[in-house]
Every structure is written in structure tokens, then in C-alpha cells.
Design a protein around this motif. Sequence first.
Motif, short mmCIF file in Angstrom:
data_model
loop_
_atom_site.label_atom_id
_atom_site.label_comp_id
_atom_site.label_asym_id
_atom_site.label_seq_id
_atom_site.Cartn_x
_atom_site.Cartn_y
_atom_site.Cartn_z
N UNK A 139 5.29 7.27 -6.55
CA UNK A 139 6.05 6.98 -7.77
C UNK A 139 6.04 5.48 -8.05
N UNK A 140 6.16 4.70 -7.00
CA UNK A 140 6.12 3.24 -7.16
C UNK A 140 4.79 2.80 -7.77
N UNK A 141 3.71 3.36 -7.23
CA UNK A 141 2.38 3.01 -7.74
C UNK A 141 2.23 3.50 -9.18
N UNK A 142 2.68 4.72 -9.43
CA UNK A 142 2.49 5.31 -10.76
C UNK A 142 3.31 4.62 -11.83
N UNK A 143 4.40 3.94 -11.43
CA UNK A 143 5.18 3.17 -12.40
C UNK A 143 4.86 1.68 -12.32
N UNK A 144 3.98 1.31 -11.38
CA UNK A 144 3.75 -0.12 -11.10
C UNK A 144 5.09 -0.82 -10.95
N UNK A 145 5.93 -0.27 -10.08
CA UNK A 145 7.29 -0.80 -9.92
C UNK A 145 7.24 -2.25 -9.48
N UNK A 146 8.22 -3.01 -9.95
CA UNK A 146 8.28 -4.45 -9.62
C UNK A 146 9.21 -4.66 -8.44
N UNK A 147 10.51 -4.74 -8.74
CA UNK A 147 11.50 -4.83 -7.67
C UNK A 147 11.77 -6.23 -7.19
N UNK A 148 12.30 -6.29 -5.96
CA UNK A 148 12.93 -7.53 -5.47
C UNK A 148 11.97 -8.46 -4.72
N UNK A 149 10.76 -7.98 -4.44
CA UNK A 149 9.83 -8.82 -3.69
C UNK A 149 8.64 -9.29 -4.50
N UNK A 150 8.63 -8.94 -5.80
CA UNK A 150 7.44 -9.25 -6.62
C UNK A 150 7.17 -10.75 -6.66
N UNK A 151 8.26 -11.52 -6.73
CA UNK A 151 8.12 -12.97 -6.80
C UNK A 151 7.31 -13.51 -5.61
N UNK A 152 7.51 -12.88 -4.45
CA UNK A 152 6.85 -13.35 -3.24
C UNK A 152 5.48 -12.70 -3.03
N UNK A 153 5.41 -11.38 -3.19
CA UNK A 153 4.19 -10.66 -2.82
C UNK A 153 3.35 -10.18 -4.00
N UNK A 154 3.81 -10.47 -5.21
CA UNK A 154 3.02 -10.10 -6.39
C UNK A 154 3.15 -8.63 -6.73
N UNK A 155 2.41 -8.19 -7.78
CA UNK A 155 2.57 -6.82 -8.27
C UNK A 155 1.68 -5.86 -7.47
N UNK A 156 1.93 -4.57 -7.68
CA UNK A 156 1.15 -3.56 -6.96
C UNK A 156 -0.32 -3.58 -7.40
N UNK A 157 -0.60 -4.16 -8.55
CA UNK A 157 -2.00 -4.28 -8.96
C UNK A 157 -2.79 -5.12 -7.94
N UNK A 158 -2.08 -5.96 -7.21
CA UNK A 158 -2.74 -6.77 -6.18
C UNK A 158 -2.62 -6.14 -4.81
N UNK A 159 -1.45 -5.58 -4.49
CA UNK A 159 -1.21 -5.09 -3.13
C UNK A 159 -1.91 -3.76 -2.85
N UNK A 160 -2.11 -2.93 -3.87
CA UNK A 160 -2.76 -1.63 -3.65
C UNK A 160 -4.27 -1.85 -3.54
N UNK A 161 -4.83 -1.41 -2.42
CA UNK A 161 -6.27 -1.61 -2.20
C UNK A 161 -7.09 -0.40 -2.60
N UNK A 162 -6.46 0.76 -2.59
CA UNK A 162 -7.21 1.96 -2.95
C UNK A 162 -6.28 3.14 -3.19
N UNK A 163 -6.82 4.12 -3.90
CA UNK A 163 -6.02 5.32 -4.20
C UNK A 163 -6.87 6.58 -4.03
N UNK A 164 -6.19 7.65 -3.71
CA UNK A 164 -6.79 8.99 -3.79
C UNK A 164 -6.06 9.68 -4.94
N UNK A 165 -6.83 10.20 -5.88
CA UNK A 165 -6.21 10.77 -7.09
C UNK A 165 -6.82 12.13 -7.39
N UNK A 166 -5.97 13.11 -7.71
CA UNK A 166 -6.48 14.38 -8.23
C UNK A 166 -6.54 14.24 -9.75
N UNK A 167 -7.76 14.34 -10.25
CA UNK A 167 -7.99 14.17 -11.69
C UNK A 167 -7.52 15.42 -12.44
N UNK A 168 -7.32 15.30 -13.76
CA UNK A 168 -6.76 16.44 -14.52
C UNK A 168 -7.60 17.71 -14.48
#
Length: 518
Positions: free
Chosen positions: A188-217
Amino acid sequence: MLSAVARQRVLARASAWKASSSFLHQRWASTTVSSNLNSVTEEDLAHFSSFLAPSSILSTLSPSNTPADELTPFNDDWMGKYKGRSTTVLKPRTTEEVSKIVKHCNEKRIGIVPQGGNTGLVGGSVPVRDELILSLSNLNKVRSFDSVSGILVADAGCILQSLTDYLAPHSHIMPIDLGAKGSCHIGGNVSTNAGGLRLMRYGSLHGAVLGLEVVMPDGTILNQLSGLRKDNTGYDLKQLFIGAEGTLGVVTGISILAPVMPAATNAVVLALPSFDQVIPLFKIVKRDMGEILSAFEYMDRESYTLSVKHGQGKGLSEEEIEGAQCFVLIETSGGNKEHDEEKLSNLLEKVMDPDAGLVTSGVLAQSPAQFESLWAIREGIPEAIGKSGKAYKYDVSIPASKFKEFVDKTKDHLLSKGLLHENAIKGVVGYGHFGDGNIHLNIVAAAYTPEIAAALEPFVFELVASYNGSVSAEHGIGYAKTSAMRYSKDQTSIELMKKIKKLFDPNGIMNPWKVLPQ
Ligand code: FAD
Ligand code: MLT
Ligand code: ZN
């Protein structure tokens, strides 16, 4: 001594399910959503039963005959504002099961709402009508952790707090932290690109997420679970799913970079005489704390008072906050306790000097319990608001210098409409991630009413646009803000998004009526 582990325990159980029975959002009756999508039938259920365990199926349809109230926690959102009418919740245990469900729904044109912890605040996690709810809660295993690279690979349904707990003995932390950590899923965090309380320090999930497994439609499994920090082979497809809010596919696995746990963590809450002191203070804090600054959170007087009143945490005494107009919570996280404490105490000496006129009073955490209590004031605001009334939530990016003006202008507007009184709007509060330029404007009402909604929108969105801001900084668009997207994105961008949606999901089964304007 304050440890980082203590920090992660803060409000671990925040935001358990909170349903509201007093208001039934009438959008189903009033919304004229036309669609080619089909409802789940008993035949569909028989098909799902052929490969899912009975415990993975909740359905009011025969032969399951689950009582309707058992589906309520899946149909109603966290605010009790949006209510779906799904007959069926499926809880697959493997990616292959997800794939089979999605493939069938695509063939039968059945709408799907992927659901994580259902803590979303924009009505994206519940059905608009009777779409099938695909809960990821049974997909909840850590797949691997490499303590050398810090790369964690986990199922999408892992609860954020459980991942933090998993990493603690390995001296690592999650790069994301938010008040809903006890319920929200990493998927859910990834799907909303949640920000939260640590973004200032560690940046957004666009940077922290290295890979995904996704079931396509169409049910195809897209495996992009990279364990690589660097990978420039073609388009970076995973980025499209980060923040897609379930409209492009179902995220089933995540590879994410976990930072090393800081050796020393401190927190201080400061009371400020007026908003005018926040920016000068922020500049000093950024300069003097440098690399150890990990959060700079803002609370106006009203949100602070509400949180303390509802027992979310304890900070300064009544006398100490007399005359204070707003508050900031500063957190430091670093590698050397003595060095960090010296830096922080030098800072406090400087900013609390009465001649500086920056700070009225302050409290520095003296124990892990006090550290938690200070954070609880800030993290507990959404829950305190929920206890006070029905919240209209606006999560926006605007220049930090405009935070107070934004809240004041909204207040003045509501006053001019005659709506600022106990029976309509009980309060207008502002708080948020000052360091990220993200304020949360919450209008606390006695009830959700069309009159209040009409007074707020498009007024708030136009105000945000006048600051060249964003109508959604971190909560997403969901169902609530689809018509507001145009205030922050031009037509060319929206048309391109629609083309991407069509390419990925030609039958429109994935989280229908969400994100994109109709
Ligand atoms: P859900 O609410 O279940 O779903 C959210 C959206 O993601 C929906 O559109 C859903 O369809 C989609 N989705 C969920 N899982 C998947 C999946 N596996 N694959 C595809 N799509 C999926 N948000 C912030 O950004 N910052 C904060 O600081 C913050 N604090 C919060 C504090 C509280 C007390 C609460 C209640 C909420 C807060 N939120 C915050 C909002 C919310 O917690 C986040 O958006 C969170 O990331 C949602 O996660 P979830 O697992 O609950 O997702
Ligand atoms: C927060 O920062 O507390 C969250 O985004 C939740 C909210 O605004 O309600
Ligand atoms: Zn927030």
C-alpha cells in the motif's frame, strides 16, 4: 539513552480500524458511474474456490454466505467516509493465486480493488460499487534480507511495522515511517508512494524501491524484483506502479533499500511565539544539524491542542505553551551519540536564547518513553481529529512560507460562509511535514454535508493552484480527488496518463473510477 529501536516503537499500533457509523456517504446514490463491468457471480465464486483455500474467501454469495458485517472492514474506509458494496473479498496466499484471480476477472470484466491495510485517506482502497476486493493481507512473508547491501525483499502484504521489527535485530530500518505503520502494508505504501516522517532524510519511495513484482491486469506476472542499486537497461517500468494506487496492476513483491539503523536518535518539541519564527528556525536547524537532521514537523496551535487533549502524547505544560502560536518537532538521527547530543544542545542554547526571540519554550526527550510521547503528539493528530469529528482532509504541497496563510484563508472563507460554528465546522487545523513543504489542512466538521463540501471545493484547490502547489502531496488521488487533478497537472499530462492506463488495462478492471478524471 534514546535508541532508534525506541523510535520505531512509537505508535506501533496507531490507527487500528476506525469505522464510523453515523455518516453514510451517499455517493453511490448520487454518482452516475456508467460501466461495462460485471458483478461477481456464484459461478465466479465456484471458479475461485477451485484454487483458493476456503479461508481465503469471504463472500455474501452462496455457498460462502459470509455475514455482510464481516465484509464491512473491507468495504468502509478508515475515515468512515467512503463505503463500498462489494459482495466478495479474496485473500490469496501466493502471487500465482493473485495472477489466477486477476486473469479470471479480466476475462469476465469484473472490477478489482487491490487492498492493503485500508488506511488510505482518499477513498482509493474501497470499492465505488461492488468491485471484488483483493486483499493482500495473506501475502505477508519476508522473502530475503541482505545485510551487506541492505536490500530487503518482501511480500506486498507485510505490515510496515512488522518489517521494521524484522530489520531491528539486523540493525537496519525501513526508509519510510508513518502514523499508520501498525496497519498499512508495504504494498500500500508503494502503491500510494507514501511520504511520511522520514522522507526528508531518506527521500521518496521512487528512490528507495529497487524492484517490484506486479500482477498485470491480464494476469501476467511482471518480475522486476531487482536486487541491484544500479540498473539502466531501458525504461524504468517499476516507477509507473509506485503511486499508481492499484490502477495499473497488483503489486505482490517489493525489493527495497533499508538504511542502517542510526546509533543515536533525539527528539525535541519547541513552542514558537508565531509562524514568523518557523522559517528562520528551520534555516538554523538545517545549517547547524546538517546530516543528522531527520525530521522537522510542524503543528499549529489547534492541531497540537487537539492531539494533547485526546491523550495522544505529552509535551509542554500549560504555562510553557502560553502565547505559543505553533510548534515544531525536530528529530536527529546520527552515528555518534556524544557528537549528536553536543550539536543538539548547542542548537538549543542558540535558539532558546530569549534575545533570539525564536522559541518560547521547549522540551528535549530525556528517556525513550518521553521520546515516544513527543512523537505521539505529532503522529496522533489524525486520530485526535477523528475523535473530534468528521475530517475533510487536504494534503497539499505549497511553499512552506505559505502554510499559515493557507490555513487562515480557508478559515476566513468558511467564516464568510457562516459555517464556523459547533454544529457545522468545529475547527480548521494545519500540521505536516514542514521540511518537505507538505501541509495537511484538516477541516473538522460535526458531519459530512454537501454544504461544507461545496464551500471547500473548488476553493481549496484554487488556492493551492494559486501557489503553484500540488493538490496531493502524499495521500494520492484515489476516488476523492479525481476532479482536482487538473489543478496540478496539465491536460497533456492527463491524456498521457490515460493512454498508459489504456495500454496496461484495456478493459478498465483495475481500481475503476480512481485516480484519472472520468
Ligand atoms: P490501502 O489503504 O489499502 O490502499 C491505498 C491505495 O493503494 C488504494 O488505491 C489501493 O487500491 C492501493 N493498493 C494497496 N495495496 C496495493 C497493492 N498491493 N497493489 C496495488 N495497489 C495497492 N500517508 C502518507 O503518505 N504519509 C503519512 O504520514 C501518512 N500518515 C497516515 C497516518 C494515519 C493515522 C493514517 C490513517 C493514514 C496515513 N497515511 C499517510 C495514509 C495511508 O496510510 C498511506 O497512504 C498508506 O501508504 C496506505 O497503505 P495501505 O496498505 O493501508 O493501503
Ligand atoms: C500525517 O502526516 O499525519 C498523515 O499524512 C495523516 C494525515 O494527514 O491525516
Ligand atoms: Zn503526512
